[in-house]
Motif scaffolding. Structure first.
Motif, PDB file in Angstrom:
ATOM      1  N   LYS A   1       3.068 -11.933  -5.545  1.00 56.81           N
ATOM      2  CA  LYS A   1       2.584 -10.665  -4.948  1.00 56.81           C
ATOM      3  C   LYS A   1       1.045 -10.657  -4.882  1.00 56.81           C
ATOM      4  CE  LYS A   1       2.986  -8.878  -9.188  1.00 56.81           C
ATOM      5  NZ  LYS A   1       3.472  -9.536 -10.137  1.00 56.81           N
ATOM      6  N   THR A   2       0.272 -11.103  -5.698  1.00 56.74           N
ATOM      7  CA  THR A   2      -1.218 -11.224  -5.404  1.00 56.74           C
ATOM      8  C   THR A   2      -1.715 -12.078  -4.281  1.00 56.74           C
ATOM      9  OG1 THR A   2      -1.485 -10.317  -7.932  1.00 56.74           O
ATOM     10  CG2 THR A   2      -3.381 -11.407  -6.680  1.00 56.74           C
TER      11      THR A   2
ATOM     12  N   LEU B   1      -1.341 -10.368  -1.065  1.00 54.57           N
ATOM     13  CA  LEU B   1      -2.507  -9.404  -1.046  1.00 54.57           C
ATOM     14  C   LEU B   1      -3.686 -10.130  -0.506  1.00 54.57           C
ATOM     15  CD1 LEU B   1      -2.292  -6.692  -3.704  1.00 54.57           C
ATOM     16  CD2 LEU B   1      -1.142  -6.495  -1.541  1.00 54.57           C
ATOM     17  N   ASN B   2      -3.864 -11.267  -1.304  1.00 53.14           N
ATOM     18  CA  ASN B   2      -4.867 -12.188  -0.957  1.00 53.14           C
ATOM     19  C   ASN B   2      -5.114 -12.653   0.363  1.00 53.14           C
ATOM     20  OD1 ASN B   2      -6.354 -11.592  -3.321  1.00 53.14           O
ATOM     21  ND2 ASN B   2      -5.672 -13.487  -4.414  1.00 53.14           N
TER      22      ASN B   2
ATOM     23  N   CYS C   1      -5.804  -9.755   2.718  1.00 54.35           N
ATOM     24  CA  CYS C   1      -7.387  -9.484   2.689  1.00 54.35           C
ATOM     25  C   CYS C   1      -8.034 -10.736   3.157  1.00 54.35           C
ATOM     26  CB  CYS C   1      -7.636  -9.075   1.274  1.00 54.35           C
ATOM     27  SG  CYS C   1      -6.846  -7.499   0.863  1.00 54.35           S
TER      28      CYS C   1
ATOM     29  N   ARG D   1      -9.782  -1.529  -0.554  1.00 56.37           N
ATOM     30  CA  ARG D   1      -8.963  -2.205  -1.874  1.00 56.37           C
ATOM     31  C   ARG D   1      -9.453  -1.775  -2.950  1.00 56.37           C
ATOM     32  NH1 ARG D   1      -7.996  -8.630  -1.993  1.00 56.37           N
ATOM     33  NH2 ARG D   1      -6.447  -8.553  -3.898  1.00 56.37           N
TER      34      ARG D   1
ATOM     35  N   TYR E   1      -5.509   0.861   6.400  1.00 54.49           N
ATOM     36  CA  TYR E   1      -4.625   0.084   5.220  1.00 54.49           C
ATOM     37  C   TYR E   1      -5.364   0.343   4.013  1.00 54.49           C
ATOM     38  CZ  TYR E   1      -2.427  -1.782   9.299  1.00 54.49           C
ATOM     39  OH  TYR E   1      -1.815  -1.989  10.591  1.00 54.49           O
TER      40      TYR E   1
ATOM     41  N   ILE F   1      -5.028  -1.308   0.105  1.00 53.53           N
ATOM     42  CA  ILE F   1      -4.602  -2.343  -0.704  1.00 53.53           C
ATOM     43  C   ILE F   1      -4.728  -2.075  -2.125  1.00 53.53           C
ATOM     44  CG2 ILE F   1      -4.300  -4.755  -1.126  1.00 53.53           C
ATOM     45  CD1 ILE F   1      -3.748  -4.218   1.750  1.00 53.53           C
TER      46      ILE F   1
ATOM     47  N   ASP G   1      -4.077  -3.052  -5.946  1.00 52.99           N
ATOM     48  CA  ASP G   1      -3.710  -4.390  -6.699  1.00 52.99           C
ATOM     49  C   ASP G   1      -3.542  -3.978  -8.338  1.00 52.99           C
ATOM     50  OD1 ASP G   1      -3.037  -6.959  -7.643  1.00 52.99           O
ATOM     51  OD2 ASP G   1      -4.856  -7.707  -6.859  1.00 52.99           O
TER      52      ASP G   1
ATOM     53  N   THR H   1       0.129   1.545   3.142  1.00 55.97           N
ATOM     54  CA  THR H   1      -0.398   1.220   1.931  1.00 55.97           C
ATOM     55  C   THR H   1       0.422   0.123   1.478  1.00 55.97           C
ATOM     56  OG1 THR H   1      -1.123   3.432   1.267  1.00 55.97           O
ATOM     57  CG2 THR H   1      -0.781   2.043  -0.335  1.00 55.97           C
ATOM     58  N   LEU H   2      -0.040  -0.802   0.667  1.00 51.79           N
ATOM     59  CA  LEU H   2       0.642  -1.949  -0.214  1.00 51.79           C
ATOM     60  C   LEU H   2       0.206  -1.781  -1.600  1.00 51.79           C
ATOM     61  CD1 LEU H   2       0.311  -3.299   2.554  1.00 51.79           C
ATOM     62  CD2 LEU H   2       1.091  -5.353   1.451  1.00 51.79           C
TER      63      LEU H   2
ATOM     64  N   VAL I   1       0.779  -2.996  -5.351  1.00 48.14           N
ATOM     65  CA  VAL I   1       1.439  -4.036  -6.385  1.00 48.14           C
ATOM     66  C   VAL I   1       1.261  -3.125  -7.648  1.00 48.14           C
ATOM     67  CG1 VAL I   1       1.223  -5.905  -7.578  1.00 48.14           C
ATOM     68  CG2 VAL I   1       1.013  -5.987  -5.041  1.00 48.14           C
TER      69      VAL I   1
END
Lengths: 294, 259
Positions: free
Chosen positions: B45-46, B49-50, B53, B84, B169, B171, B173, B202-203, B205
């Motif tokens: 997951k992370t 996102l990384n 980004c 973020r 966007y 993000i 986390d 939007t994402l 986690v």
């Protein structure tokens, strides 16, 4: 009285350098050793220019920019080439030793007869009783100017971004700015101030000496920490002002140590031990983060 | 539209610690979608996102944002259109600066960082309005140092800072994971309001399955770099907590965890 004037003179000259260290050490949280080379760089450039007949004030300004260039080089080595901050500073500091000798010509260059900001026709017209204050009369406005300029800058948009680099580098990235470029800018400004301080000292002492810079960082750091810790409770005083006062207090402590019988030869040892004591007292060694700015 | 195409990512290749996170991973998120992402630790997951980004680069594959290939774009350049918020409330603010300075900093994103005054007094009213909505009384703390704020307050500020300028966007986390339940609820509601208002893609986690179900219009569950479950609008609204829990137990047994 002469001793007191001496403390203020020295304190104010080195205060300009301490302001530079305040930028790197406190604001950017970045240990920069370039200063041990950029301090005599300012001195070398200034002396060379004065010998060449350049106006003393203009020499100071050019010396400032020489320091800026040194800071940029350290910044590029650290940020763009990815070398550790401490090592980057040491590389540039070491290289500067030779550069300084090249600029000045030799390791000891006197300018005893030259016109300087402290020794010119205007100041010669001062009444005899004021003569002993002439250095302070010139220094105080210069230091105040540096303090105001730095203070103003830190409250601009660019200054705000610079302050946030040491505070939370990640945040700068999310603000769509490259933190690396801000570090280079900070190093440039800081070393500019350090070189300016070296240039002022050269004009006051009327000579360049290649080893003038040894211990600059330790001395500056001691001044910064003394200033910030000693005046921590005074909320209304700006941080640059605290740093300037810290520099004067530091010089007073060193003068006291010498007055108590320690020889001038042991100056660097006093400086080193003094910094250690200050760090232990203020518990700074524990890497506790001081509040940077109010 | 945000697209991850044929992503391969392996940490420490060629060593004993070799760890393949993604193999031919694909995901596309249409504009305006609010996607929640759940999954066990190490599910990727992370890392995902990384990758988006730019903290990490894929070994192979493309990351495309609105037809623009940004696989090799620098990290900071990507944030021109992204915001973020991190799990750690301290990560989204400058602790030694005042709330007003923090907001001024965020407000200047994508504008010139020149030698004009950092704080624009004419914007204070605008900031106060934004802060009032949070309902934590922050509008009266503009001159206080953010470092003295509680986790919930700081995360609210971080969220406002990430979304104060127009972005496309967002993000998130695990941005409520470090907060107490009440603060988490406040932040989550504020998040949903902002996303709705600004129509942000939007994402999010999260480890909070309730939030994953309750918020957003798409839910994915990840495991070992793959998408195990991908539920859209209708399908998502029919999912219940037990479905997700059962799925989690399946995964846990598979990887040999005792329950």
């Amino acid at each position: 009285m002469t001793i007191l004037i001496g403390i203020f003179e020295q304190g104010l000259i080195y205060a300009v350098m301490a302001l530079g260290l305040y930028i790197t050490y406190v604001i950017l949280d970045l240990p920069d050793l370039t200063v041990d080379g950029s301090f005599p760089l300012g001195s070398a450039v200034c002396v060379a220019l004065i010998i060449a007949g350049v106006n003393p004030v203009l020499s100071l300004i050019i010396s400032f920019f020489a320091g800026v260039v040194a800071g940029i080089i350290t910044g590029i080595i650290h940020v763009k080439l990815g070398i550790r901050d401490l090592i980057s500073g040491i590389i540039v500091m070491t290289g500067l030793y030779t550069i300084n000798l090249l600029i000045a010509g030799k390791s000891n260059v006197p300018i005893f007869e030259a016109t300087t900001i402290f020794n010119n026709d205007l100041l010669k017209q001062l009444p005899e009783s004021f003569k002993q204050y002439r250095v302070l009369l010139v220094l105080i406005p210069i230091v105040i100017l540096c303090k105001i300029a730095l203070n103003r800058y830190l409250h601009t948009k660019s200054g705000l971004l610079l302050r946030s680099v040491g505070d939370n580098q990640n945040l700068i990235t999310t603000m769509a700015k490259d933190p690396g470029n801000m570090k280079i800018l900070g190093l440039a400004l800081a070393n500019g101030l350090v070189a300016l301080s070296g240039a002022i000292l050269a004009q006051q002492q009327r000579f360049f000496e290649a080893s003038q810079g040894t211990g600059t960082m330790v001395m500056g750091l001691a001044s910064v920490i003394i200033g910030i810790r000693l005046f921590a409770k005074i909320k209304l005083m700006s941080f640059p002002m605290k740093v300037i006062l810290g520099s004067i207090v530091y010089k007073a402590i060193v003068a006291a140590a010498i007055a108590l019988g320690l020889s001038a030869n042991s100056l660097k040892l006093i400086t080193a031990i003094l910094l250690l004591i200050i760090l232990l007292i203020s518990e700074h060694g524990k890497k506790e983060k001081v509040q940077q700015y109010d | 539209m945000l697209k991850l195409e044929n992503i391969n990512k392996c940490y420490n290749p060629g060593t004993v610690n070799e760890n393949t996170i993604f193999q031919d991973f694909n995901l596309s998120i249409p504009s305006g979608q609010f996607m929640t992402i759940i999954g066990s630790n190490g599910s990727g997951k992370t890392s995902m996102l990384n990758l988006i980004c730019g903290n990490i680069k894929p070994d192979q594959g493309k990351i495309v944002m609105d037809e623009e290939n940004m696989t090799n774009m620098s990290e900071h350049a990507r944030y021109k259109r992204m915001g973020r918020v991190f799990q750690d409330p301290a990560a989204g603010t400058c602790p030694s600066m005042t709330l007003l300075e923090n907001l001024s900093l965020a407000d200047n994103k994508n504008k010139a960082w020149n030698l004009t005054k950092a704080v624009n007094n004419q914007r204070i009213e605008f900031y106060q309005e934004k802060l009032k909505r949070v309902g934590l009384g922050l509008e009266n703390k503009l001159d206080e140092i953010v470092g003295s704020f509680s986790g919930g307050e700081r995360q609210a500020v971080a969220l406002l800072m990430a979304t104060i300028t127009p972005i496309d966007y967002l993000i998130l986390d695990e941005h409520t994971a470090a907060l107490d339940p009440k603060a988490a609820e406040t932040i989550m509601q504020l998040t949903a309001e902002i996303i709705e208002e600004q129509n942000l893609t939007t994402l999010m986690v999260t480890h909070n399955l309730k939030y994953a179900l309750e918020y957003g219009d798409r839910l994915i569950m990840m495991h070992k770099g793959e998408i195990l479950l991908d539920a859209f609008d209708q399908e998502k609204s029919q999912l219940i907590l037990n479905d997700l829990l059962n799925k989690f137990f399946e995964i846990s047994i598979e990887v040999g965890n005792a329950i």
